[in-house]
Design a protein around this motif. Structure first.
Motif, PDB file in Angstrom:
ATOM      1  N   CYS A 252      -6.735   2.371  -7.416  1.00  0.00           N
ATOM      2  CA  CYS A 252      -5.935   2.075  -6.229  1.00  0.00           C
ATOM      3  C   CYS A 252      -5.004   0.905  -6.531  1.00  0.00           C
ATOM      4  CB  CYS A 252      -6.834   1.748  -5.044  1.00  0.00           C
ATOM      5  SG  CYS A 252      -7.840   0.268  -5.266  1.00  0.00           S
ATOM      6  N   GLY A 253      -4.036   0.679  -5.659  1.00  0.00           N
ATOM      7  CA  GLY A 253      -3.138  -0.441  -5.894  1.00  0.00           C
ATOM      8  C   GLY A 253      -1.954  -0.458  -4.941  1.00  0.00           C
TER       9      GLY A 253
ATOM     10  N   GLY B 154      -6.164  -2.419  -8.583  1.00  0.00           N
ATOM     11  CA  GLY B 154      -7.469  -2.954  -8.240  1.00  0.00           C
ATOM     12  C   GLY B 154      -8.240  -3.442  -9.447  1.00  0.00           C
TER      13      GLY B 154
END
Length: 301
Positions: A195-196, A82
């Protein structure tokens, strides 16, 4: 391609799989950050969060034809993260906690660089949590053991291959806890938590003894192991690496021992105490040598 976008907080054979996959399948894991999206500003501190929801891992995935005694092979094809990450100091955790404040730092990711105060550096995304279900019991995703879990090795990144012992039917594979970057040891207790998405390809090696997770990079083989102290962890990892080396190199233990002192590469993946009750994750590796067989042969290739 199958998309894995639901998470759990423990590794257990009792977790219901959210997807099924076959060897050779491509899996895309969509992951939350290590605190499950609870942090949105620097005013939020770690000890104020719900830590029962720490280190969520996307999955589990039931791998068809995976049986106890096999090895799951996971190729990390790509990692995207992110645009905003964060890092935190944690109460009573890490070598500088005395005299340091409990603090949250929001870290923007811009054009592939992390911005921290007045400096920038290129990100190098990695997977912190990766593993299969243990044979018995339940292990929180924040901990590591011989099933994998919170290995926190910065070498588990795009282009790496991870070998995981399979101890239950279907393996029940899951991963999460991405870091945009992290230093060896993760000494304050966090990397750049973010996140990702992780794109993986999976395969299986049948009937292969593997006691601890292995990371294969373009140049090295590494055993990852966890104990209650640095000495215990290093002993566990060294014994497993020696076991794998002896039939390939045709050396006895003494020659392996000396070689590891000359060419071995020891690193601390995660060593923050007392946050993890004296859990220390280490890796020990050797360079690949032209003319020598691989430590682990993937017969599907």
């Amino acid at each position: 391609m199958k998309i894995i976008d639901k998470s759990v907080y423990n590794f257990s054979k009792d977790n219901e799989p959210i997807e099924r996959a076959k060897p050779g399948d491509i899996l895309l894991f969509k992951t939350l950050d290590c605190f499950g999206g609870q942090i949105s500003s620097e005013n939020q501190l770690v000890h104020e969060l719900d830590l029962t929801k720490a280190n969520p891992a996307a999955g589990p995935v039931y791998i068809e034809d995976a049986e106890p005694g096999d090895v799951l092979v996971v190729d990390i094809l790509d990692i995207t993260v992110g645009s905003i990450g964060f890092a935190c100091s944690i109460p009573n955790s890490g070598p500088l906690h005395e005299g340091s404040e409990v603090r949250t730092k929001v870290i923007p990711i811009e054009d592939g660089y992390a911005k921290y105060n007045d400096i920038y550096w290129p990100i190098n995304p990695m997977v912190g949590v990766i593993g299969t279900a243990p044979e018995t019991g339940s292990i929180a995703c924040g901990y590591a053991d011989n099933h994998g879990g919170n290995i926190d090795s910065k070498l588990i990144k795009k282009g790496s291959r991870v070998y995981l012992p399979i101890r239950v039917k279907g393996a029940l594979f899951q991963l999460g806890d991405l870091h945009a970057t992290m230093g060896d040891g993760e000494i304050c207790g966090t990397g750049i938590e973010i996140c990702g998405e992780v794109l993986t390809k999976i395969s299986i090696i049948k009937n292969l003894e593997l006691n601890w997770p292995i990371t294969e990079t373009i140049s090295h083989w590494y055993v990852n192991a966890t104990g209650k102290s640095y000495d215990e962890s290093l002993m566990i990892a060294s014994k497993e690496l020696c076991r794998l080396m002896k039939p390939v190199y045709n050396w006895d233990q003494t020659d392996v021992f000396i070689y590891l002192s000359l060419q071995g590469d020891v690193g601390i993946n995660q060593g923050t105490r007392p946050m993890y009750d004296d859990m220390v994750n280490v890796r020990i590796g050797i360079p690949k040598v032209q003319g020598k067989e691989p430590l682990i042969k993937n017969k599907s290739e």
